[in-house]
Scaffold this active site. Structure first.
Site, PDB file in Angstrom:
ATOM      1  N   GLN A   1       0.824  -1.205   0.000  1.00  0.00           N
ATOM      2  CA  GLN A   1       0.000   0.000   0.000  1.00  0.00           C
ATOM      3  C   GLN A   1       0.864   1.264   0.000  1.00  0.00           C
ATOM      4  O   GLN A   1       0.354   2.354  -0.202  1.00  0.00           O
ATOM      5  CB  GLN A   1      -0.936   0.013   1.220  1.00  0.00           C
ATOM      6  CG  GLN A   1      -2.041  -1.025   1.137  1.00  0.00           C
ATOM      7  CD  GLN A   1      -3.023  -0.965   2.294  1.00  0.00           C
ATOM      8  OE1 GLN A   1      -3.219  -1.958   2.971  1.00  0.00           O
ATOM      9  NE2 GLN A   1      -3.645   0.184   2.528  1.00  0.00           N
TER      10      GLN A   1
ATOM     11  N   ARG B   1      -9.593  -0.135   7.168  1.00  0.00           N
ATOM     12  CA  ARG B   1     -10.479   0.810   6.523  1.00  0.00           C
ATOM     13  C   ARG B   1     -10.908   1.913   7.496  1.00  0.00           C
ATOM     14  O   ARG B   1     -12.072   2.259   7.610  1.00  0.00           O
ATOM     15  CB  ARG B   1     -11.724   0.106   5.985  1.00  0.00           C
ATOM     16  CG  ARG B   1     -12.366   0.904   4.862  1.00  0.00           C
ATOM     17  CD  ARG B   1     -13.520   0.168   4.239  1.00  0.00           C
ATOM     18  NE  ARG B   1     -14.019   0.870   3.096  1.00  0.00           N
ATOM     19  CZ  ARG B   1     -14.384   0.292   1.954  1.00  0.00           C
ATOM     20  NH1 ARG B   1     -14.273  -0.990   1.808  1.00  0.00           N
ATOM     21  NH2 ARG B   1     -14.857   1.004   0.977  1.00  0.00           N
ATOM     22  N   CYS B   2      -9.928   2.422   8.223  1.00  0.00           N
ATOM     23  CA  CYS B   2     -10.196   3.591   9.047  1.00  0.00           C
ATOM     24  C   CYS B   2      -8.872   4.285   9.218  1.00  0.00           C
ATOM     25  O   CYS B   2      -7.827   3.685   9.141  1.00  0.00           O
ATOM     26  CB  CYS B   2     -10.747   3.222  10.406  1.00  0.00           C
ATOM     27  SG  CYS B   2      -9.502   2.854  11.635  1.00  0.00           S
TER      28      CYS B   2
ATOM     29  N   GLU C   1     -13.179   5.458   4.030  1.00  0.00           N
ATOM     30  CA  GLU C   1     -13.257   4.792   5.328  1.00  0.00           C
ATOM     31  C   GLU C   1     -14.453   5.210   6.154  1.00  0.00           C
ATOM     32  O   GLU C   1     -14.796   4.550   7.138  1.00  0.00           O
ATOM     33  CB  GLU C   1     -11.963   5.059   6.078  1.00  0.00           C
ATOM     34  CG  GLU C   1     -10.805   4.566   5.245  1.00  0.00           C
ATOM     35  CD  GLU C   1      -9.457   4.962   5.802  1.00  0.00           C
ATOM     36  OE1 GLU C   1      -8.533   4.176   5.660  1.00  0.00           O
ATOM     37  OE2 GLU C   1      -9.347   6.047   6.385  1.00  0.00           O
TER      38      GLU C   1
END
Lengths: 805, 285
Positions: free
Chosen positions: A236, A383-384, A759
């Protein structure tokens, strides 16, 4: 390119710029199975590597016998810590300032830990080799509970010097990692003591896992002739990987090329550095051949970065009318065997101190104790943005608990405590400067959309019917108003291992008026190739369909910190807009020259510069591009290129209002989401369709987390949820229908006003689902229960409340 | 998730398949749909040197309804169980239950023979076979024999089938006209039952004349609860009778704690599933 007959509206539509629901350009290849993932990389002579992993959660490793494994046909090498030690690679630094074993060095600290790395000519031989390695384990007592860890005499991390400080200050116990604090504890305690109402609760956000569709993997290829290392991987943050690889290996950074090809989901799981990368590189250097390592699903779930595992003890105080007066939070954070979180260095608990949420809370304190246990390392943002989902879950549960304490409607309690529109920019008690917001408008719109009053009336009737024996189902109304903090971040306080969290974009306009742009980010499904082209289309007047977006190759893309924490649009998106504006500034000079007027006498109009007051005199961007390369223009360099590196002045603060309506069967614990309304305010909306897709995906992950998904351990430290049979991944069948909506409050400091959205649905969705479960039982006395709300936990709640007769 | 090396065989007759088993003994196993055995091999929890694939054995295919007698080849897929109208007319409970097994992709591959022969207590069809009072045909080196489904299951993965035998066919009598229901609670698509109940009932006027009840994944074998059925016979299926059936069923099951929940929860859900299944079946009788 002569388009005089085209109307202005048609020219705008032709751009497919910001605001257009442009179809995703990536999908043609993804939906036809033509993506190119790491496991699709096949090189001549490529070898395969795989790990021998520990079956024990805590054990001494008294010996590793590789004799039988080396006899397996096709097995070429078996690496152990002893082989890596001379290179100084048997341990590696984590992104959180701790260190982590690459291969077991004397002991193992969690089930699934990497013990030896087998290298073979193919996957099958490799698996046989893994099977044949004999490890002599001597099992040790296991600690899976962070509270027990802080009391126990058992030292988990024998490598750490007793009494010495950790990366984030003093350690108060041998299993303690750090204490991180923010806010004014004395003033908070005073507010709590002097308030009319105080609610106190332990809010547990269980351990779960991002579980991307594609597991982690890499291919390392060391070319001994030219000294260059090429590393394909599920990264990522490819540029960070290049820098870290250089620092670890001693290979000059210009001799390392990192390539992130298509990535099948990341969600934070692919930010960290894993032993598989190090071992593949070493194996390639040793063998002189490319080495591939690909995790299987169990490896991914058991050994790569988990998320959450926060025990949040909260106290919230208010006047009897419901005005919040203070918030106190102490977190016991289970980090597992190594502190391998991927937060900005100065924030070992990430941005957890956004936990005052959407509310004007005058005084607050948070303290977070990080603790070692015999569980897998990680603690990534799933996802935050850096522990923001924990913070949102905490405050949205505490609001509900306070509403119970006050005997108030939870929607009204939120409304009277929201930060008001005129208070922005708003500095929170924990130090954040919220850039913008309009919470009341969003909240009213949401409540009206779902007919909140009608739902409450229906719920009251349902409770009566239940008590009268007419139904066995309860109705829960789950409310959430969340505020996110994303777009890390300003280099002055955001870095990872010293690398500032700016991002970048480089644009080249081609002579015939098409373009390529490269960014420091990397899409894992977000649709960057679609949306970043739209930003550029609006900024440069070149249609999005004529702009190629490229990311992920460190030899070609400008340096950037990658994609996670909803940072791509707030940071790289800003760089993209600003690079586009540099292009336009140069284009303006060229246009003025071509039109034989002064620079100030032309103005921008969609895709061209027009002479002010003479709309028939103009030069399109395509004409300008051609001239920029092919016409001698005094005082202007040939070409039309620009680079922008963007260091954001502040974070962005997306927010949203979610309502979940859930039916719950008290006899079986089964649930059905009858309605889910999600209003998101992510500032300027670049592509509404992509936003909707992001929201659907994030809500489905939130559903999973709230209703069943967990990484669970037994007392021996065995991971009980290492397969998709037990680790809940919703399919279309379990996924409810979502209704999406929006308000638009642009970020005042972002070049295009965008805030990031990927997110938000996870951050807001988890409390919405969980609050719906709690709300269903509120009339029967439930204050707090632990996620995930799977059938048996819901059943247990009903049972404990005496609802089974 | 990579299996150890094995030889792959693809015989086209039952005798040839039995011959391979006889030749290789414990080293060989037959594979039908592969949804149980292949994962076990990939996890290296099952080691085989010889995998005998039955998909080319024509004798083991097909659904036959001959008067009152229903014969299912062991290689009939769950998808075929759902789509066969002939089967639906004589035993609609098989369609209802099969729709609750796994997901469509699995059902295209998963077979009834594999489902009943593997002895996995989580499988749904063994419970149905108890309710249907099915007979299993086993072919071995000594020839063929027939075993009652109700006597087939001994413990988890332990059955009356000998290592060298292949379960080739399933036979049962039509249950057309009986009320039926299969109620299953599961955590998600593809999951085994937290608890499931199969019920077949016949009525004589308002009185239940016959009731067959079986439970899934609540013991290390499927449970045929004779007592639960007996509690319903002669009654109208009112609340007291259902409660008595549940009590009798509770005495027969022996659930174990797992990730789906503790024993107490499973027993409760078992009661709820049975109650729902009885009521649903009665409404169809």
């Amino acid at each position: 390119m002569k388009d005089e007959v085209t109307s202005r509206d048609e020219r705008v539509a032709n751009l497919k710029g910001m605001g257009a629901s442009r179809k995703r350009v990536e999908d043609a290849r993804f939906t036809q199975g033509k993506g190119n993932y790491v496991d699709d990389v096949k090189l001549p002579g490529m070898l395969f590597g795989d790990f021998v992993r520990s079956p024990y959660a805590h054990a001494r490793v008294n010996g590793i016998n590789i004799e039988e494994a080396m006899k397996v046909p096709g097995v070429l090498a078996v690496l152990t810590a002893k082989d890596l030690e001379p290179l100084g690679l048997h341990w590696m630094p984590t992104l959180a300032g701790d260190k982590q074993m690459v291969l077991a060095d004397g002991k193992v600290l969690f089930q699934g830990q990497e013990v030896a790395f087998v290298v073979a000519t193919d996957r099958y031989a490799c698996a046989d080799g893994v099977e044949a390695v004999e490890v002599d384990y001597e099992d040790l007592p296991v600690i899976v509970d962070p509270f027990e860890a802080m009391q126990s005499d058992l030292v988990l991390r024998e490598d750490l010097e007793a009494g010495a400080d950790g990366a984030h200050g003093p350690r108060k116990h041998h299993n303690h990692i750090f204490l991180w604090e923010e806010g004014d504890e004395a003033a908070t305690n005073q507010a709590l003591e002097s308030s009319e109402v105080v609610a106190e609760e332990m809010v547990y956000y269980h351990r779960t896992h991002p579980c991307p569709l594609e597991t982690c993997g890499c291919v390392a290829s060391m070319d001994k002739v030219n000294g260059k290392l090429t590393l394909w991987g599920t990264f990522q943050a490819p540029h960070v990987v290049r820098t870290v690889a250089s620092l670890l290996s001693g290979i000059d950074e210009h001799n390392i090329r990192v390539i992130s090809p298509d990535i099948g989901g990341g969600f934070g799981n692919k930010v960290g550095v894993y032993p598989g990368y190090v071992c593949s590189i070493v194996a390639s250097i040793v063998t002189g051949k490319p080495v591939k390592w690909i995790e299987d699903r169990m490896d991914n779930l058991m050994a790569t970065a988990f998320a959450r595992d926060y025990w949040m003890k909260g106290k919230i105080s208010a006047t009897k009318d419901g005005k919040i007066t203070g918030l106190h939070c102490h977190v016991t954070a289970d980090h597992g065997a190594f502190d391998a979180c991927a937060d900005p260095t100065k924030f070992p608990a990430g941005f957890f101190h956004i936990c005052t949420g959407s509310y004007d809370i005058p005084v607050a304190y948070v303290g977070v104790d990080g603790v070692y246990t015999n569980k897998a390392p990680g603690g990534v943002a799933y996802r935050c943005s850096f522990r923001v989902t924990e913070a949102a879950y905490f405050i949205e549960r505490m609001i509900e608990v306070l509403a119970i304490e006050l005997n108030m409607d939870a929607a009204e309690l939120r409304r009277i405590n929201f930060i008001k529109q005129e208070q922005f920019p708003y500095t929170s008690a924990l130090g954040w400067e919220y850039d913008s917001g309009d919470y009341h408008t969003a909240w009213d719109k949401a409540l009206e959309a779902v007919d909140y009053a009608g739902l409450r009336a229906e719920q009251a009737q349902r409770v009566e019917d239940f008590k009268a024996g007419k139904t066995r189902k309860l109705l829960g109304i789950g409310l959430t108003h969340f505020t996110e903090i994303v777009g890390a971040g300003p280099v002055k306080n955001c870095d990872i291992l010293g690398m500032g969290m700016f991002d970048s974009c480089e644009i080249r306009i081609h002579p015939t008026g098409s373009a390529i742009a490269r960014l420091g980010t990397i899409s894992q499904g977000q649709g960057h190739a679609t949306t970043f082209a739209q930003i550029l289309a609006s900024e440069t007047g070149i249609p999005a369909d004529k702009i190629t977006i490229e990311e992920g190759d460190t030899d070609t893309a400008p340096y950037g910190l990658g994609t996670y924490g909803s940072r791509s649009t707030p940071v790289a998106g800003a760089a993209t807009a600003l690079a586009g504006r540099k292009i336009r500034a140069k284009a303006q000079m060229i246009a003025a020259y071509l039109l034989e007027v002064h620079d100030d006498d032309v103005e921008w109009d969609v895709d061209r510069f027009v002479v002010k007051g003479a709309p028939e005199r103009f030069k399109t961007m395509a004409e300008i591009a051609f001239a920029s390369y092919n016409q001698a223009i005094p005082g202007v360099e040939p070409g039309l290129e620009a680079v922008s590196y963007y260091d954001p002045p502040n974070m962005t603060y997306p927010f949203g209002a979610y309502v979940c309506v859930m039916e719950i069967d008290v006899d079986t614990g089964e649930h059905e989401v009858r309605q889910f309304y999600a209003l998101d305010d992510c500032g300027t909306r670049i592509n509404p369709m992509v936003i909707e897709g992001q929201v659907h995906g994030g809500l489905t992950e939130a559903l999973a987390i709230a209703m069943g998904q967990e990484i669970a351990y037994d007392d021996m430290g065995n991971c009980k949820t290492g397969t998709l049979m037990d680790f809940f991944m919703p399919t279309a069948w379990e996924t409810p229908h979502y209704t999406t909506d929006h308000t638009e409050t642009p970020s005042p400091h972002h070049p295009i006003g965008a805030k990031g959205v990927g997110e938000s649905p996870n951050v807001g969705g988890v409390p919405a689902f969980s609050n719906a479960v709690h709300d269903a039982f509120r009339a029967f006395g439930l204050r707090q229960s632990h996620m995930p709300h799977d059938h048996w936990r819901i059943w247990k709640t009903a049972n404990q409340l005496g609802l089974h007769g | 998730m990579i299996p150890a090396a094995f030889d792959y065989h693809r015989p086209d007759t039952i005798d040839a398949a039995v011959g391979l088993l006889a030749e290789h003994g414990e080293e060989a196993r037959v594979v039908a749909g592969g949804h149980s055995l292949i994962p076990m091999m990939k996890l290296r929890m099952a080691y085989l040197s010889h995998l005998v694939d039955l998909r080319d054995v024509q004798e083991m295919q097909g659904i036959t309804v001959d008067g009152d007698t229903v014969t299912l080849g062991a290689m009939v897929t769950q998808h075929e169980l759902i789509t066969s109208d002939a089967l639906a007319s004589v035993a609609p409970i098989l369609r209802e239950a099969s729709l609750q097994i796994a997901d469509p992709q699995v059902r295209y591959m998963g077979t009834i023979g594999g489902n009943v022969a593997n002895g996995d207590p989580g499988n749904d069809i063994p419970g149905l076979m108890q309710a249907l009072d099915a007979k299993f045909v086993l072919a071995g080196p000594e020839g063929r024999r027939t075993v009652d489904a109700r006597g087939f299951y001994e413990a988890a993965y332990m059955t009356a089938r000998e290592d060298e035998e292949i379960l080739t066919h399933i036979r049962f009598r039509s249950v057309a006209g009986m009320g039926y229901a299969y109620e299953k609670q599961k955590r998600k698509i593809g999951d085994y039952a937290t608890a499931a109940a199969a019920v077949l009932v016949a009525k004589d006027g308002d009185t239940i004349s016959e009731a067959r009840i079986a439970m899934t994944n609540l013991s290390d074998t499927p449970i045929f609860s004779e007592g639960a059925g007996a509690a319903l016979v002669g009654t109208s299926g009112d609340g007291a009778a259902v409660a008595a059936a549940i009590a009798a069923m509770q005495a027969d099951i022996d659930p174990a704690e797992d990730n789906r929940g503790p024993v107490e929860f499973k027993r409760h859900v078992a009661g709820v599933m049975l109650s729902r299944a009885i009521n649903s079946a009665l409404s169809r009788a």
